[in-house]
Design an enzyme around this catalytic site. Structure first.
Site, PDB file in Angstrom:
ATOM      1  N   GLN A 101      -1.016   5.631   7.832  1.00  0.00           N
ATOM      2  CA  GLN A 101      -2.243   5.787   7.033  1.00  0.00           C
ATOM      3  C   GLN A 101      -2.424   4.592   6.086  1.00  0.00           C
ATOM      4  OE1 GLN A 101      -4.867   7.665   7.233  1.00  0.00           O
ATOM      5  NE2 GLN A 101      -3.983   8.671   9.020  1.00  0.00           N
ATOM      6  N   SER A 102      -2.015   3.401   6.515  1.00  0.00           N
ATOM      7  CA  SER A 102      -2.111   2.218   5.657  1.00  0.00           C
ATOM      8  C   SER A 102      -3.564   1.810   5.409  1.00  0.00           C
ATOM      9  CB  SER A 102      -1.367   1.058   6.323  1.00  0.00           C
ATOM     10  OG  SER A 102      -1.688  -0.158   5.687  1.00  0.00           O
ATOM     11  N   ASN A 103      -3.922   1.758   4.131  1.00  0.00           N
ATOM     12  CA  ASN A 103      -5.245   1.242   3.756  1.00  0.00           C
ATOM     13  C   ASN A 103      -5.297  -0.262   3.951  1.00  0.00           C
ATOM     14  OD1 ASN A 103      -6.262   3.775   2.578  1.00  0.00           O
ATOM     15  ND2 ASN A 103      -4.608   3.448   1.109  1.00  0.00           N
TER      16      ASN A 103
END
Ligand SMILES: *Cc1c(COP(=O)(O)O)cnc(C)c1O
Length: 333
Positions: free
Chosen positions: A72-74
């Site tokens: 879920q890396s922005n």
């Protein structure tokens, strides 16, 4: 700044008061800086770093960008968008296994055209250099962006953001005493710390540590110092900084606020969930379950415990992260 930069976002981001939220804390005034509105495929703090990182990649003639992070890396989602916008190919090394149905940031990264590699336990892009070697052998020109976009080049985005904030405050006739924000790979903190030393941003930095785990065998504080010191060198080499200005940095603190990371990285505690719902319902502003909920809860806890002196102006720097709310990892109801 003489370093290469390619425009990707919309700046300055808004700065405004949290009037309704602030009613619960009559001895303070609470403000927010909206880097959740940088504009790059749902925004966030990586956009500022990527303007410099992709500027550097393009100047070096790269045709491909490699970076890595959690699923879920922005940072990875914004990198995918930045690559799409500048005509570069994008490879992402993400933690975990390929899910049946991509969600949140992963869904967006795929929509934005990134090639995804799944690394299981490795959620900090540990194999990026190997992938770069492989792509080079196949005739590509890869540019590797470290975990979180946190190095001296990326930090320039938050050095510039310090100047942006100072200008906004000057124009509004305001002064901030404290700035709370989420710190994790350290690039934003390094940039703001440089901003305090070089431009004389007077607010005290209150970086809330999100992730207890070390990165590259170093603590977060060590990484922040290293990135900031490398940033000083970059600025000196570009003739942007005198030795006296560089010396001012030596006295700057790079400590972080600890003790809010006990639930573990990317695990939303009950307090953090309440922080998200609370701000949503008093101000109509959405935080995220990994970074900003933790930092906002920490700030609220400090205000409740009256840690800032009465009468202080307190700023929350919103760093984005909206898409992670749509991951089924998080149960709100
Ligand atoms: C990456 C990120 C941070 C932390 O910034 P660093 O520069 O990595 O310390 C904070 N908030 C959000 C939403 C992020 O994506």
């Amino acid at each position: 700044m003489k370093t290469n930069k390619t425009p990707l976002g919309f700046f300055p981001t808004p700065l405004h008061e949290l009037k309704h939220f602030g009613r619960a804390f009559p001895s303070y005034r609470v403000f927010i800086k909206r880097d959740d509105h940088t504009g790059l495929a749902s925004g966030g703090n990586k956009t500022r770093k990527l303007e410099y990182l992709l500027g550097d990649a393009l100047a070096q003639g790269a045709d491909t960008v490699i970076t890595g992070g959690a699923q879920q890396s922005n940072h990875c989602r914004q990198t995918a968008a930045a690559c799409a916008a500048t005509g570069l190919k994008c490879h992402l090394l993400l933690g975990g296994e390929e899910p049946l149905r991509p969600e949140g940031n992963l869904l967006l990264s795929k929509m934005l055209g990134a090639t995804i590699h799944y690394g299981g336990e490795k959620r900090k892009g540990e194999d990026m250099d190997m992938l770069a070697e492989d792509l080079r052998r196949r005739g590509h020109r890869p540019y590797v962006i470290p975990y979180g976009g946190s190095n001296a080049v990326g930090a320039m985005g938050y050095l510039e953001a310090s100047a942006e904030l100072m200008k906004q405050l000057r124009e509004a006739g305001l002064k901030m005493d404290y700035i709370y924000f989420a710190t994790s790979s350290g690039g934003m903190q390094a940039g703001l710390t440089l901003g305090r030393a070089i431009y004389g941003l007077s607010a005290r930095l209150m970086p809330v540590q999100i992730d207890k785990a070390e990165s590259g065998g170093m603590s977060l504080e060590q990484n922040v110092r290293r990135i900031a010191e490398e940033g000083l060198q970059v600025l000196q080499q570009a003739g942007q900084l005198s030795p006296e200005e560089a010396l001012r940095f030596q006295g700057e603190a790079t400590g972080t606020l600890k003790g809010y990371d006990e639930a573990g990285y990317a695990r939303m505690s009950q307090e953090e969930k309440q922080a998200i719902l609370g701000l949503a319902r008093t101000e109509g502003i959405l935080l995220d379950p990994v970074y900003t909920a933790r930092a906002f809860y920490a700030m609220t806890d400090h205000l409740n415990r009256k840690i800032p002196e009465a009468g202080s102006h307190v700023l929350f720097w919103h760093t984005g992260g909206l898409p992670a709310n749509f991951s089924s990892n998080y149960n709100f109801f």
